[in-house]
Design a protein around this motif. Structure first.
Motif, PDB file in Angstrom:
ATOM      1  N   GLY A 298     116.246  70.173 -32.858  1.00 49.07           N
ATOM      2  CA  GLY A 298     116.039  70.842 -34.136  1.00 49.07           C
ATOM      3  C   GLY A 298     117.344  71.232 -34.795  1.00 49.07           C
ATOM      4  O   GLY A 298     117.530  71.053 -35.999  1.00 49.07           O
ATOM      5  N   TRP A 299     118.271  71.774 -33.994  1.00 46.91           N
ATOM      6  CA  TRP A 299     119.571  72.178 -34.524  1.00 46.91           C
ATOM      7  C   TRP A 299     120.344  70.985 -35.093  1.00 46.91           C
ATOM      8  O   TRP A 299     120.857  71.048 -36.214  1.00 46.91           O
ATOM      9  CB  TRP A 299     120.389  72.849 -33.428  1.00 46.91           C
ATOM     10  CG  TRP A 299     120.191  74.322 -33.354  1.00 46.91           C
ATOM     11  CD1 TRP A 299     119.467  75.020 -32.440  1.00 46.91           C
ATOM     12  CD2 TRP A 299     120.742  75.307 -34.232  1.00 46.91           C
ATOM     13  NE1 TRP A 299     119.504  76.366 -32.691  1.00 46.91           N
ATOM     14  CE2 TRP A 299     120.293  76.575 -33.782  1.00 46.91           C
ATOM     15  CE3 TRP A 299     121.575  75.243 -35.359  1.00 46.91           C
ATOM     16  CZ2 TRP A 299     120.641  77.761 -34.431  1.00 46.91           C
ATOM     17  CZ3 TRP A 299     121.920  76.432 -35.996  1.00 46.91           C
ATOM     18  CH2 TRP A 299     121.464  77.666 -35.531  1.00 46.91           C
ATOM     19  N   VAL A 300     120.431  69.930 -34.318  1.00 50.44           N
ATOM     20  CA  VAL A 300     121.201  68.757 -34.755  1.00 50.44           C
ATOM     21  C   VAL A 300     120.582  68.154 -36.011  1.00 50.44           C
ATOM     22  O   VAL A 300     121.282  67.830 -36.984  1.00 50.44           O
ATOM     23  CB  VAL A 300     121.275  67.711 -33.625  1.00 50.44           C
ATOM     24  CG1 VAL A 300     121.868  66.401 -34.141  1.00 50.44           C
ATOM     25  CG2 VAL A 300     122.095  68.236 -32.462  1.00 50.44           C
ATOM     26  N   THR A 301     119.261  68.004 -36.015  1.00 49.88           N
ATOM     27  CA  THR A 301     118.589  67.415 -37.173  1.00 49.88           C
ATOM     28  C   THR A 301     118.780  68.285 -38.412  1.00 49.88           C
ATOM     29  O   THR A 301     119.051  67.776 -39.510  1.00 49.88           O
ATOM     30  CB  THR A 301     117.092  67.244 -36.887  1.00 49.88           C
ATOM     31  OG1 THR A 301     116.931  66.436 -35.724  1.00 49.88           O
ATOM     32  CG2 THR A 301     116.393  66.584 -38.054  1.00 49.88           C
ATOM     33  N   GLY A 302     118.644  69.600 -38.249  1.00 54.42           N
ATOM     34  CA  GLY A 302     118.826  70.503 -39.374  1.00 54.42           C
ATOM     35  C   GLY A 302     120.232  70.469 -39.928  1.00 54.42           C
ATOM     36  O   GLY A 302     120.444  70.480 -41.150  1.00 54.42           O
ATOM     37  N   LEU A 303     121.222  70.424 -39.038  1.00 55.25           N
ATOM     38  CA  LEU A 303     122.616  70.376 -39.483  1.00 55.25           C
ATOM     39  C   LEU A 303     122.930  69.052 -40.182  1.00 55.25           C
ATOM     40  O   LEU A 303     123.638  69.035 -41.199  1.00 55.25           O
ATOM     41  CB  LEU A 303     123.552  70.569 -38.287  1.00 55.25           C
ATOM     42  CG  LEU A 303     123.575  71.989 -37.698  1.00 55.25           C
ATOM     43  CD1 LEU A 303     124.405  72.009 -36.411  1.00 55.25           C
ATOM     44  CD2 LEU A 303     124.126  72.988 -38.708  1.00 55.25           C
ATOM     45  N   VAL A 304     122.418  67.955 -39.643  1.00 58.59           N
ATOM     46  CA  VAL A 304     122.625  66.650 -40.289  1.00 58.59           C
ATOM     47  C   VAL A 304     121.997  66.653 -41.678  1.00 58.59           C
ATOM     48  O   VAL A 304     122.582  66.151 -42.652  1.00 58.59           O
ATOM     49  CB  VAL A 304     122.032  65.517 -39.422  1.00 58.59           C
ATOM     50  CG1 VAL A 304     121.993  64.208 -40.202  1.00 58.59           C
ATOM     51  CG2 VAL A 304     122.846  65.343 -38.144  1.00 58.59           C
ATOM     52  N   PHE A 305     120.812  67.236 -41.797  1.00 55.90           N
ATOM     53  CA  PHE A 305     120.146  67.321 -43.101  1.00 55.90           C
ATOM     54  C   PHE A 305     120.994  68.135 -44.077  1.00 55.90           C
ATOM     55  O   PHE A 305     121.176  67.747 -45.236  1.00 55.90           O
ATOM     56  CB  PHE A 305     118.773  67.960 -42.948  1.00 55.90           C
ATOM     57  CG  PHE A 305     118.004  68.090 -44.245  1.00 55.90           C
ATOM     58  CD1 PHE A 305     117.167  67.071 -44.672  1.00 55.90           C
ATOM     59  CD2 PHE A 305     118.130  69.231 -45.038  1.00 55.90           C
ATOM     60  CE1 PHE A 305     116.461  67.184 -45.861  1.00 55.90           C
ATOM     61  CE2 PHE A 305     117.440  69.343 -46.228  1.00 55.90           C
ATOM     62  CZ  PHE A 305     116.607  68.329 -46.644  1.00 55.90           C
ATOM     63  N   ALA A 306     121.525  69.273 -43.628  1.00 59.13           N
ATOM     64  CA  ALA A 306     122.328  70.130 -44.497  1.00 59.13           C
ATOM     65  C   ALA A 306     123.581  69.408 -44.979  1.00 59.13           C
ATOM     66  O   ALA A 306     123.918  69.440 -46.175  1.00 59.13           O
ATOM     67  CB  ALA A 306     122.704  71.413 -43.763  1.00 59.13           C
ATOM     68  N   ILE A 307     124.280  68.750 -44.062  1.00 59.17           N
ATOM     69  CA  ILE A 307     125.522  68.055 -44.418  1.00 59.17           C
ATOM     70  C   ILE A 307     125.232  66.871 -45.336  1.00 59.17           C
ATOM     71  O   ILE A 307     125.939  66.643 -46.329  1.00 59.17           O
ATOM     72  CB  ILE A 307     126.252  67.590 -43.145  1.00 59.17           C
ATOM     73  CG1 ILE A 307     126.712  68.810 -42.332  1.00 59.17           C
ATOM     74  CG2 ILE A 307     127.451  66.705 -43.494  1.00 59.17           C
ATOM     75  CD1 ILE A 307     127.255  68.474 -40.965  1.00 59.17           C
ATOM     76  N   ALA A 308     124.183  66.111 -45.022  1.00 59.57           N
ATOM     77  CA  ALA A 308     123.834  64.946 -45.837  1.00 59.57           C
ATOM     78  C   ALA A 308     123.428  65.373 -47.249  1.00 59.57           C
ATOM     79  O   ALA A 308     123.826  64.734 -48.238  1.00 59.57           O
ATOM     80  CB  ALA A 308     122.710  64.162 -45.168  1.00 59.57           C
ATOM     81  N   THR A 309     122.645  66.437 -47.352  1.00 64.40           N
ATOM     82  CA  THR A 309     122.225  66.927 -48.675  1.00 64.40           C
ATOM     83  C   THR A 309     123.438  67.362 -49.485  1.00 64.40           C
ATOM     84  O   THR A 309     123.565  67.035 -50.670  1.00 64.40           O
ATOM     85  CB  THR A 309     121.251  68.111 -48.523  1.00 64.40           C
ATOM     86  OG1 THR A 309     120.113  67.682 -47.781  1.00 64.40           O
ATOM     87  CG2 THR A 309     120.808  68.630 -49.883  1.00 64.40           C
ATOM     88  N   TRP A 310     124.352  68.111 -48.850  1.00 65.77           N
ATOM     89  CA  TRP A 310     125.560  68.554 -49.540  1.00 65.77           C
ATOM     90  C   TRP A 310     126.399  67.366 -50.012  1.00 65.77           C
ATOM     91  O   TRP A 310     126.857  67.324 -51.159  1.00 65.77           O
ATOM     92  CB  TRP A 310     126.386  69.438 -48.603  1.00 65.77           C
ATOM     93  CG  TRP A 310     127.767  69.698 -49.131  1.00 65.77           C
ATOM     94  CD1 TRP A 310     128.128  70.568 -50.112  1.00 65.77           C
ATOM     95  CD2 TRP A 310     128.965  69.035 -48.709  1.00 65.77           C
ATOM     96  NE1 TRP A 310     129.480  70.505 -50.329  1.00 65.77           N
ATOM     97  CE2 TRP A 310     130.025  69.579 -49.480  1.00 65.77           C
ATOM     98  CE3 TRP A 310     129.244  68.062 -47.750  1.00 65.77           C
ATOM     99  CZ2 TRP A 310     131.335  69.160 -49.321  1.00 65.77           C
ATOM    100  CZ3 TRP A 310     130.552  67.643 -47.592  1.00 65.77           C
ATOM    101  CH2 TRP A 310     131.579  68.189 -48.367  1.00 65.77           C
ATOM    102  N   ALA A 311     126.585  66.380 -49.150  1.00 64.15           N
ATOM    103  CA  ALA A 311     127.437  65.235 -49.485  1.00 64.15           C
ATOM    104  C   ALA A 311     126.834  64.396 -50.612  1.00 64.15           C
ATOM    105  O   ALA A 311     127.514  64.048 -51.589  1.00 64.15           O
ATOM    106  CB  ALA A 311     127.664  64.377 -48.243  1.00 64.15           C
ATOM    107  N   VAL A 312     125.548  64.068 -50.490  1.00 66.74           N
ATOM    108  CA  VAL A 312     124.898  63.222 -51.495  1.00 66.74           C
ATOM    109  C   VAL A 312     124.826  63.935 -52.834  1.00 66.74           C
ATOM    110  O   VAL A 312     125.094  63.345 -53.896  1.00 66.74           O
ATOM    111  CB  VAL A 312     123.490  62.817 -51.019  1.00 66.74           C
ATOM    112  CG1 VAL A 312     122.732  62.112 -52.133  1.00 66.74           C
ATOM    113  CG2 VAL A 312     123.592  61.914 -49.788  1.00 66.74           C
ATOM    114  N   LEU A 313     124.462  65.218 -52.808  1.00 59.08           N
ATOM    115  CA  LEU A 313     124.336  65.963 -54.055  1.00 59.08           C
ATOM    116  C   LEU A 313     125.687  66.174 -54.724  1.00 59.08           C
ATOM    117  O   LEU A 313     125.802  66.081 -55.957  1.00 59.08           O
ATOM    118  CB  LEU A 313     123.658  67.305 -53.777  1.00 59.08           C
ATOM    119  CG  LEU A 313     123.157  68.110 -54.983  1.00 59.08           C
ATOM    120  CD1 LEU A 313     122.250  67.265 -55.847  1.00 59.08           C
ATOM    121  CD2 LEU A 313     122.425  69.356 -54.518  1.00 59.08           C
TER     122      LEU A 313
END
Length: 265
Positions: A40-55
């Motif tokens: 859960g932690w890894v998936t959540g962090l990847v989601f946060a970083i990916a959202t920040w980068a793409v946006l």
């Protein structure tokens, strides 16, 4: 005097960084409350970083000087979706409280109707905002379909994957990229996907009822996509016929001009 046309992306991109920070804070709260595991932690962090980068990249390309109130609402929804994603990933290793997952998803679905209203009232509707909203919706449906598939079977992934399959197909068939006319039915079906998947994921109904709910969601989605694909195909055929007729008229006109020129000579 030279004009200063330098675009400053920092104000808008700072808000995406704040969004990533709020996402990490939500993960920390979930980790403390339910003891979320590494997945859960890894998936959540990847989601946060990916959202920040793409946006951030999208904001730079669109050259928006202000993030806007509506995009802030959508970013809040994205944060909740990140929490749902982390919980679904964690469910492969343990059993997180269904009430927490249902609560986060329910708030995200309710806010889905807020960002559009805010954009219209403030006159801040943008192509980036519409795309951001659509991508958040699509990803939430994908995550929910993954969660529900664990109890009903992998066929449920058809619901979450259909939109991405359509995008992939459009790369091979460019006529699928044509703009679609506004449709209340399409919006209604899209909104129902999240509601019906959430209902099935909450596990409040018997297994047979949950199966019926998800089958209904899939049937509505197939009908909606099928109708749009048919409309796009007919449009492409019509455009091809018009183009062929124009070419034929031009060829006939050129031939007539050549005949007249020959006669004159």
């Amino acid at each position: 005097m030279a004009l200063n046309n330098t675009y400053d992306a920092r104000p808008a991109q700072q808000e995406t960084a704040v969004g990533a920070g709020v996402q990490i804070l939500l993960l920390a709260l979930l980790g403390t409350a339910i003891g979320m595991g590494p997945a859960g932690w890894v998936t959540g962090l990847v989601f946060a970083i990916a959202t920040w980068a793409v946006l951030s990249r999208a904001l730079h390309r669109s050259r928006l000087s202000s993030f806007g109130a509506a995009n802030r609402v959508t970013l809040g929804r994205a944060t909740l979706v990140g929490g749902v994603t982390a919980l679904v990933a964690d469910s492969f290793e343990s059993t997180p409280p269904v009430s927490v997952l249902v609560g986060l998803t329910a708030v995200a679905l309710v806010l889905d109707g807020v960002d559009g209203k805010v954009a219209r009232r403030t006159g801040t509707s943008t192509a980036l905002g519409a795309r951001f909203d659509m991508e958040v919706d699509a990803f939430l449906i994908l995550v929910l379909s993954v969660y529900v598939s664990m109890s009903l079977g992998p066929w449920v992934l058809l619901i979450g994957g259909m939109r991405y399959a359509f995008v992939a197909a459009a790369r091979l068939a460019p006529w699928l990229n044509a703009p679609l006319p506004p449709s209340t039915a399409r919006k209604t079906v899209a909104a129902l996907q999240g509601i019906l998947l959430l209902l099935a994921g909450a596990d409040l109904l018997p297994h047979a009822a949950n199966l019926g709910v998800v089958l209904l969601a899939l049937g509505l989605l197939v009908w909606s996509f099928g109708r749009d694909v048919l409309w796009l195909w007919r449009r492409s055929r019509m455009r091809a016929m018009v183009a062929a007729e124009v070419d034929e008229v031009l060829e006939s006109s050129v031939a007539e001009v050549l005949v007249e020129a020959t006669r004159a000579a």
